[in-house]
Design a protein around this motif. Structure first.
Motif, PDB file in Angstrom:
ATOM      1  N   SER A 176       0.836  -1.201   0.000  1.00  0.00           N
ATOM      2  CA  SER A 176       0.000   0.000   0.000  1.00  0.00           C
ATOM      3  C   SER A 176       0.861   1.238   0.000  1.00  0.00           C
ATOM      4  CB  SER A 176      -0.912   0.009   1.232  1.00  0.00           C
ATOM      5  OG  SER A 176      -1.527   1.279   1.400  1.00  0.00           O
ATOM      6  N   MET A 177       0.538   2.166  -0.888  1.00  0.00           N
ATOM      7  CA  MET A 177       1.179   3.472  -0.943  1.00  0.00           C
ATOM      8  C   MET A 177       0.116   4.526  -0.656  1.00  0.00           C
ATOM      9  SD  MET A 177       3.214   2.722  -4.465  1.00  0.00           S
ATOM     10  CE  MET A 177       3.858   1.055  -4.723  1.00  0.00           C
ATOM     11  N   SER A 178       0.196   5.141   0.499  1.00  0.00           N
ATOM     12  CA  SER A 178      -0.750   6.180   0.916  1.00  0.00           C
ATOM     13  C   SER A 178      -2.186   5.677   0.963  1.00  0.00           C
ATOM     14  CB  SER A 178      -0.661   7.404  -0.012  1.00  0.00           C
ATOM     15  OG  SER A 178       0.616   7.981   0.022  1.00  0.00           O
ATOM     16  N   GLY A 179      -2.368   4.427   1.363  1.00  0.00           N
ATOM     17  CA  GLY A 179      -3.718   3.915   1.567  1.00  0.00           C
ATOM     18  C   GLY A 179      -4.195   4.202   2.976  1.00  0.00           C
ATOM     19  N   GLY A 239       3.401   9.444   3.707  1.00  0.00           N
ATOM     20  CA  GLY A 239       3.783  10.603   4.499  1.00  0.00           C
ATOM     21  C   GLY A 239       2.969  10.592   5.768  1.00  0.00           C
ATOM     22  N   THR A 240       3.441  11.340   6.785  1.00  0.00           N
ATOM     23  CA  THR A 240       2.754  11.252   8.073  1.00  0.00           C
ATOM     24  C   THR A 240       2.341  12.599   8.661  1.00  0.00           C
ATOM     25  OG1 THR A 240       4.898  11.193   9.201  1.00  0.00           O
ATOM     26  CG2 THR A 240       3.834   9.076   8.723  1.00  0.00           C
ATOM     27  N   ASN A 241       2.897  13.696   8.181  1.00  0.00           N
ATOM     28  CA  ASN A 241       2.575  14.965   8.851  1.00  0.00           C
ATOM     29  C   ASN A 241       1.954  16.016   7.937  1.00  0.00           C
ATOM     30  OD1 ASN A 241       4.791  15.953   7.388  1.00  0.00           O
ATOM     31  ND2 ASN A 241       6.192  15.748   9.132  1.00  0.00           N
ATOM     32  N   GLY A 242       1.787  15.715   6.661  1.00  0.00           N
ATOM     33  CA  GLY A 242       1.135  16.657   5.759  1.00  0.00           C
ATOM     34  C   GLY A 242       1.980  17.804   5.284  1.00  0.00           C
ATOM     35  N   LEU A 243       3.231  17.860   5.718  1.00  0.00           N
ATOM     36  CA  LEU A 243       4.100  18.959   5.300  1.00  0.00           C
ATOM     37  C   LEU A 243       4.693  18.683   3.919  1.00  0.00           C
ATOM     38  CD1 LEU A 243       6.014  19.557   8.658  1.00  0.00           C
ATOM     39  CD2 LEU A 243       4.088  20.885   7.716  1.00  0.00           C
ATOM     40  N   PRO A 244       5.038  19.724   3.164  1.00  0.00           N
ATOM     41  CA  PRO A 244       5.678  19.506   1.867  1.00  0.00           C
ATOM     42  C   PRO A 244       6.978  18.733   2.024  1.00  0.00           C
ATOM     43  CG  PRO A 244       4.974  21.788   2.105  1.00  0.00           C
ATOM     44  CD  PRO A 244       4.830  21.149   3.453  1.00  0.00           C
ATOM     45  N   GLY A 245       7.210  17.817   1.110  1.00  0.00           N
ATOM     46  CA  GLY A 245       8.407  16.994   1.146  1.00  0.00           C
ATOM     47  C   GLY A 245       9.332  17.288  -0.002  1.00  0.00           C
ATOM     48  N   PRO A 246      10.387  16.503  -0.148  1.00  0.00           N
ATOM     49  CA  PRO A 246      11.421  16.795  -1.144  1.00  0.00           C
ATOM     50  C   PRO A 246      10.952  16.666  -2.588  1.00  0.00           C
ATOM     51  CG  PRO A 246      11.781  14.643  -0.120  1.00  0.00           C
ATOM     52  CD  PRO A 246      10.709  15.325   0.672  1.00  0.00           C
ATOM     53  N   LEU A 247       9.837  15.986  -2.830  1.00  0.00           N
ATOM     54  CA  LEU A 247       9.353  15.810  -4.197  1.00  0.00           C
ATOM     55  C   LEU A 247       8.159  16.699  -4.507  1.00  0.00           C
ATOM     56  CD1 LEU A 247       9.537  11.901  -4.423  1.00  0.00           C
ATOM     57  CD2 LEU A 247      11.304  13.586  -4.968  1.00  0.00           C
ATOM     58  N   PRO A 261      -3.860  12.666   7.664  1.00  0.00           N
ATOM     59  CA  PRO A 261      -4.688  11.626   8.293  1.00  0.00           C
ATOM     60  C   PRO A 261      -4.404  10.233   7.747  1.00  0.00           C
ATOM     61  CG  PRO A 261      -6.005  12.995   6.810  1.00  0.00           C
ATOM     62  CD  PRO A 261      -4.678  13.665   6.949  1.00  0.00           C
ATOM     63  N   THR A 262      -4.050  10.141   6.478  1.00  0.00           N
ATOM     64  CA  THR A 262      -3.665   8.844   5.923  1.00  0.00           C
ATOM     65  C   THR A 262      -2.470   8.281   6.675  1.00  0.00           C
ATOM     66  OG1 THR A 262      -4.504   9.391   3.726  1.00  0.00           O
ATOM     67  CG2 THR A 262      -2.836   7.670   3.847  1.00  0.00           C
ATOM     68  N   GLY A 263      -1.481   9.134   6.903  1.00  0.00           N
ATOM     69  CA  GLY A 263      -0.292   8.701   7.623  1.00  0.00           C
ATOM     70  C   GLY A 263      -0.598   8.239   9.028  1.00  0.00           C
ATOM     71  N   ALA A 282       7.677  -0.883   6.674  1.00  0.00           N
ATOM     72  CA  ALA A 282       6.929   0.369   6.783  1.00  0.00           C
ATOM     73  C   ALA A 282       7.859   1.532   6.481  1.00  0.00           C
ATOM     74  CB  ALA A 282       6.333   0.503   8.181  1.00  0.00           C
ATOM     75  N   ARG A 283       7.558   2.243   5.426  1.00  0.00           N
ATOM     76  CA  ARG A 283       8.307   3.449   5.050  1.00  0.00           C
ATOM     77  C   ARG A 283       7.391   4.655   5.306  1.00  0.00           C
ATOM     78  NH1 ARG A 283      12.651   3.116   1.213  1.00  0.00           N
ATOM     79  NH2 ARG A 283      11.690   4.793  -0.011  1.00  0.00           N
ATOM     80  N   LEU A 284       7.434   5.139   6.544  1.00  0.00           N
ATOM     81  CA  LEU A 284       6.596   6.251   6.964  1.00  0.00           C
ATOM     82  C   LEU A 284       7.507   7.465   7.066  1.00  0.00           C
ATOM     83  CD1 LEU A 284       4.458   4.326   9.596  1.00  0.00           C
ATOM     84  CD2 LEU A 284       4.096   4.600   7.143  1.00  0.00           C
ATOM     85  N   TYR A 285       7.425   8.295   6.026  1.00  0.00           N
ATOM     86  CA  TYR A 285       8.523   9.216   5.745  1.00  0.00           C
ATOM     87  C   TYR A 285       8.274  10.670   6.126  1.00  0.00           C
ATOM     88  CZ  TYR A 285       5.708   8.837   1.406  1.00  0.00           C
ATOM     89  OH  TYR A 285       4.701   8.728   0.496  1.00  0.00           O
TER      90      TYR A 285
END
Length: 319
Positions: A176-179, A239-247, A261-263, A282-285
């Motif tokens: 699962s990716m962002s499920g 992702g877990t915090n909703g902040l903008p990431g490197p991509l 909320p998904t995170g 688990a890759r929770l980034y």
């Protein structure tokens, strides 16, 4: 049709002699897009209408072969279609280097469930479409084997994990990716209700009314179903915090509103698996939006595990 002899990219009537699914679902047309990609159309009793499926086939594939091939089911997210993985990711390039079939069925905004319909059930039955009709049709007509994995992004990730739990043994690996992996966590029923209203759906037809039909919600909830995942290889990423990431850039940053909320549900799901002693990668980034740049990155990360789980050998470069 043998790989390398693809017909022009136009829909044509299905060849004679194709086998139907147990409930009468049948292939009514197919269209070769290139030598490794074709679409077919299913007259689906489960949905009550025609539905499309896209398939990638490996080198040496033939519908008349004596052998079968391991299969990866790739499920799409909401507000998208069966073309999403080939349109928005590198899946075709990397699949071309492995001895694997990739099956990408339509899922609409169906929640990866047979709809509750206020207790009346009936169509659409998306779980039946995917897990019975499509599976049987590709196995009976296109040499898909019984060794399978699944993956999905957004609601497709939730669907993949839920299907793996509801059908133990159907998939050797589920990714699962962002499920959303906990349907009944605080705020999640409201989020799903609003999302489906924005999709012009009656949200209570899918799983029922939260607080009234919770038993049916739990019956499709990856968190509640977690004990049934023992023995299945598992990968989750979010992702877990909703902040903008490197991509992220200006076009993807809004996806943080969904990813936070998904995170949270991914963290809950990971923690529950740990309590149960069920292994999971688990890759929770942290920072990162609900968008394709991250799903393409996670596809690269999980691909070797998916292929290893189903015994799909590497065949060479994509050139």
């Amino acid at each position: 049709m043998i790989l390398g002899t693809a017909a022009p990219a136009r829909a044509v009537a299905a060849p004679h002699g194709l086998r139907t699914a147990d409930n009468g679902a049948r292939i009514v047309s197919q269209e070769w897009l290139d030598t490794s990609t074709f679409d077919f159309t299913v007259a689906s009793p489960a949905i009550g209408s025609d539905q499309k499926v896209r398939v990638l086939v490996p080198r040496g594939w033939s519908s008349r072969s004596a052998r079968t091939w391991p299969v990866l089911f790739a499920f799409h997210g909401g507000r998208d279609t069966y073309v999403s993985w080939t349109r928005s990711s590198q899946i075709k390039t990397i699949a071309n280097t492995y001895d694997v079939m990739v099956v990408m069925p339509e899922a609409d905004n169906g929640g990866y469930a047979d709809w509750w319909n206020y207790g009346k059930r009936g169509t659409p039955r998306w779980e039946q479409f995917h897990m019975s009709e499509v599976r049987q049709l590709v196995e009976r007509n296109y040499r898909a084997g019984e060794v399978r994995a699944c993956m999905g992004n957004s609601s497709g990730g939730q669907g993949c994990i839920a299907y793996a739990a509801r059908h133990p043994g159907a998939f050797r690996y589920a990714a699962s990716m962002s499920g959303i992996l906990s349907l009944l966590s605080p705020g999640i029923p409201r989020l799903l209700t609003v999302t489906n209203l924005l999709n012009a759906l009656d949200p209570f037809r899918i799983w029922g009314i939260p607080g009234v039909d919770d038993a049916n919600w739990r019956a499709h909830d990856p968190l509640a179903l977690a004990p049934r995942l023992r023995g299945t290889g598992l990968f989750i990423a979010s992702g877990t915090n909703g902040l903008p990431g490197p991509l992220d850039d200006e076009s993807t940053v809004v996806g943080g509103l969904i990813e936070a909320p998904t995170g949270t549900t991914n963290i809950e799901f990971r923690n529950r698996l740990r309590e149960l002693g069920i292994p999971v990668t688990a890759r929770l980034y942290g920072p990162g939006s609900h968008s394709w740049p991250y799903w393409r990155r996670e596809l690269d990360a999980v691909w070797p595990s998916l292929m290893s789980a189903i015994g799909a050998a590497k065949t060479g470069s994509s050139a």
